[in-house]
Design an enzyme around this catalytic site. Structure first.
Site, PDB file in Angstrom:
ATOM      1  N   ASP A  79       0.802  -1.230   0.000  1.00  7.89           N
ATOM      2  CA  ASP A  79       0.000   0.000   0.000  1.00  7.89           C
ATOM      3  C   ASP A  79       0.830   1.271   0.000  1.00  7.89           C
ATOM      4  O   ASP A  79       0.434   2.283  -0.544  1.00  7.89           O
ATOM      5  CB  ASP A  79      -0.941   0.019   1.212  1.00  7.89           C
ATOM      6  CG  ASP A  79      -0.192   0.238   2.518  1.00  7.89           C
ATOM      7  OD1 ASP A  79       0.717  -0.572   2.834  1.00  7.89           O
ATOM      8  OD2 ASP A  79      -0.505   1.201   3.237  1.00  7.89           O
ATOM      9  N   ASP A  82       5.686   0.249   3.242  1.00  8.96           N
ATOM     10  CA  ASP A  82       5.945  -0.976   3.989  1.00  8.96           C
ATOM     11  C   ASP A  82       5.742  -2.174   3.059  1.00  8.96           C
ATOM     12  O   ASP A  82       5.627  -2.029   1.850  1.00  8.96           O
ATOM     13  CB  ASP A  82       5.045  -1.059   5.223  1.00  8.96           C
ATOM     14  CG  ASP A  82       3.564  -0.873   4.870  1.00  8.96           C
ATOM     15  OD1 ASP A  82       3.191  -1.169   3.711  1.00  8.96           O
ATOM     16  OD2 ASP A  82       2.796  -0.424   5.740  1.00  8.96           O
ATOM     17  N   TYR A 233      -5.724   0.322   8.917  1.00  9.86           N
ATOM     18  CA  TYR A 233      -6.844   0.566   8.022  1.00  9.86           C
ATOM     19  C   TYR A 233      -8.134   0.079   8.676  1.00  9.86           C
ATOM     20  O   TYR A 233      -8.907  -0.681   8.099  1.00  9.86           O
ATOM     21  CB  TYR A 233      -6.611  -0.086   6.661  1.00  9.86           C
ATOM     22  CG  TYR A 233      -5.508   0.598   5.891  1.00  9.86           C
ATOM     23  CD1 TYR A 233      -5.728   1.818   5.266  1.00  9.86           C
ATOM     24  CD2 TYR A 233      -4.225   0.053   5.832  1.00  9.86           C
ATOM     25  CE1 TYR A 233      -4.715   2.473   4.579  1.00  9.86           C
ATOM     26  CE2 TYR A 233      -3.206   0.695   5.148  1.00  9.86           C
ATOM     27  CZ  TYR A 233      -3.449   1.904   4.523  1.00  9.86           C
ATOM     28  OH  TYR A 233      -2.438   2.548   3.853  1.00  9.86           O
ATOM     29  N   GLU A 473       5.730   9.713   3.055  1.00 11.03           N
ATOM     30  CA  GLU A 473       5.401   8.368   2.578  1.00 11.03           C
ATOM     31  C   GLU A 473       4.402   8.427   1.426  1.00 11.03           C
ATOM     32  O   GLU A 473       3.351   9.049   1.531  1.00 11.03           O
ATOM     33  CB  GLU A 473       4.822   7.526   3.717  1.00 11.03           C
ATOM     34  CG  GLU A 473       4.614   6.067   3.332  1.00 11.03           C
ATOM     35  CD  GLU A 473       4.240   5.189   4.523  1.00 11.03           C
ATOM     36  OE1 GLU A 473       4.430   3.971   4.424  1.00 11.03           O
ATOM     37  OE2 GLU A 473       3.767   5.734   5.554  1.00 11.03           O
TER      38      GLU A 473
END
Length: 496
Positions: A79, A82, A233, A473
């Site tokens: 995603d 990571d 999430y 990120e």
């Protein structure tokens, strides 16, 4: 003599401005940005990489995903920075990529349309695997706690590849609803070029939606998986919007009256009027209203008028001159929402602005926002301001897309980008060994071309620091709607 002095001063001024003019021009190369925004997804790939992989510092990874449950769960996307595959945001990413192709594919350069479809299929092939068993959905692969405690390349990861599963009658309306939406939207995108695959996607979508509707509730409410999906999430806003969202996409894909009835009859009970100003991986309301409004604006289904009214209201909140305006903009003109990773809001809202502008234009309609009338051109102007800001026309003069222009973030929060490629360092770099690269003051050795970082906040401030993950990120769901926005401006660069 005086004229010569003036001419010399003008020449000097032009020479001083020339670099700025050239830089400014690069910001407006929407075609280049489009190419790179799609290329980014190759850097996020999990699984066996094909021979035509262009992001060649990446290698195969996650090749045993699913073995613990005797299912092939290889493929899909990581995603963000990571090495976990979170299906909730991945499915949303897929829906937005497919929607980008549906709305703007006809004006994309043919090569980029092909690349966009490849990016969609990399995800849909994986999503099909996650719903391959009756009354079961695999919602995540990888233990995020263990993963986040390591800084290692996906090619080296040795953390637990835990598979998180929801079986009926346990609820997963949010992930299943979004997966149904992704497969339905992708079926429309693939219909012209691969009707057989499109039919497989649509057939699976209907089955997955039935699972979502029959087993109502949030997937993060299941105690056996909650610690793995939260707080990363977690579905804080409820599952109801994903049910309407999935049904709306199935209505678009099938034109079935059953799905039309569903979004009509469940509008109030599933909270269609709630949080209508939000759109992202967790909250689908604003996107739902725009999507459904197309039928109203086309003049075919007046019974959906309430969705259009909500879409109109949302658009009016984005107009600074409107009496209902309440969206916050930074001093430099960026749409701002609290919570970090702010560019996810800017890209999704920009996409909706451009889609709704097209819907209004095709139906020769305008918006009434209090005392002012708003046409498609104003919506596009606001959208263009966001795109240009992200590409470099901002107070810092930095492109928030990596690899675009000469000035972009060098130290993004991304494991694969930060650690030397397996091509340059074939020896394994273990869990704790990667920390020296995370703490390094040097630029990342691997350029994740096309990645859009979380970006600045309400003050336009951005420090190039991989430790500030909320700003540095990248995520797939920041990029996905930007593909559609860039496709529009690549074909219409002179919109003012």
């Amino acid at each position: 003599m005086k004229n010569k002095i003036i001419s010399s001063k003008l020449l000097l001024l032009l020479l001083l401005l020339l670099p700025l003019m050239s830089c400014h021009g690069s910001y407006l190369d929407y075609t280049d940005a489009l190419t790179k925004s799609i290329l980014f997804f190759e850097g996020q790939r999990s699984g066996y990489l094909p021979q035509d992989q262009r992001m060649n510092w990446r290698g195969h990874s996650g090749l045993s995903d699913g073995w613990t449950v005797n299912v092939d769960l290889t493929g899909g996307y990581y995603d963000a920075g990571d090495n976990v595959k979170f299906n909730f945001p991945m499915a949303f990413t897929t829906t937005l990529l497919a929607w980008s192709v549906i709305e703007f594919g006809e004006i994309m350069p043919p090569a980029e349309l092909r690349n966009a479809l490849v990016a969609i299929r990399w995800s849909t092939d994986y999503l099909l695997k996650t719903v391959s068993q009756p009354d079961r959905i695999f919602v995540q692969v990888g233990d995020p706690v263990l993963d986040h405690n390591c800084w290692e390349r996906p090619e080296d990861m040795d953390t637990a590849r835990t598979v998180y599963t929801v079986d009926a009658p346990n609820p997963a309306s949010d992930v299943a609803g979004e997966t149904a939406a992704a497969l339905a939207a992708a079926s429309i995108a693939f219909r012209p070029s691969d009707p057989g695959y499109a039919e497989t996607l649509l057939r699976t979508s209907t089955r997955v939606f039935d699972f979502a509707d029959k087993n109502r509730g949030a997937y993060s409410d299941n105690l056996n998986i909650r610690d793995g999906v939260c707080p990363y999430y977690c579905d804080f806003d409820g599952y109801q919007d994903e049910l309407l969202w999935g049904a709306a996409w199935l209505r678009r894909a099938t034109q079935g009256d059953n799905y039309l009835s569903y979004i009509q009859e469940n509008r109030q009970t599933l909270g269609a009027d709630d949080n209508i100003d939000e759109f992202g991986w967790e909250n689908k309301h604003a996107g739902l209203n725009v999507l459904v409004s197309k039928e109203v604006l086309d003049g075919t289904t007046y019974s959906l008028q309430s969705y259009k009214s909500s879409a109109d209201s949302f658009m009016c909140t984005l107009i600074p001159e409107s009496s209902s305006s309440h969206i916050q903009y930074s001093p430099g003109g960026l749409i701002y929402r609290p919570g970090g990773s702010n560019l996810q809001h800017a890209t999704t809202i920009t996409f909706l602005l451009l889609v709704y502008a097209n819907y209004l234009e095709k139906s020769s309609q305008i918006l009434n926002c209090g005392t002012i009338s708003v046409g498609p051109s104003m919506l596009r102007k606001i959208g263009k301001r966001q795109v240009d800001y992200i590409l470099g026309e901002n107070p810092k003069g930095i492109s928030y897309m990596v690899g675009y222009s000469n000035y972009y973030p060098q130290k993004i929060h991304h494991r694969g980008s930060t650690i030397p490629s397996i091509n340059d360092h074939p020896q394994v770099i273990g869990c704790n060994e990667g920390s020296i690269y995370f703490n390094s003051s040097q630029p990342n050795p691997n350029v994740l071309v096309g990645a859009i970082v979380g970006g600045p906040g309400e003050d336009d401030v951005y420090d190039d620091n991989r430790d500030e993950f909320r700003k540095s990120e990248p995520t797939t769901y920041i990029n996905a709607p930007f593909v559609g926005a860039l496709a529009y401006f690549a074909a219409n660069p002179n919109v003012n």
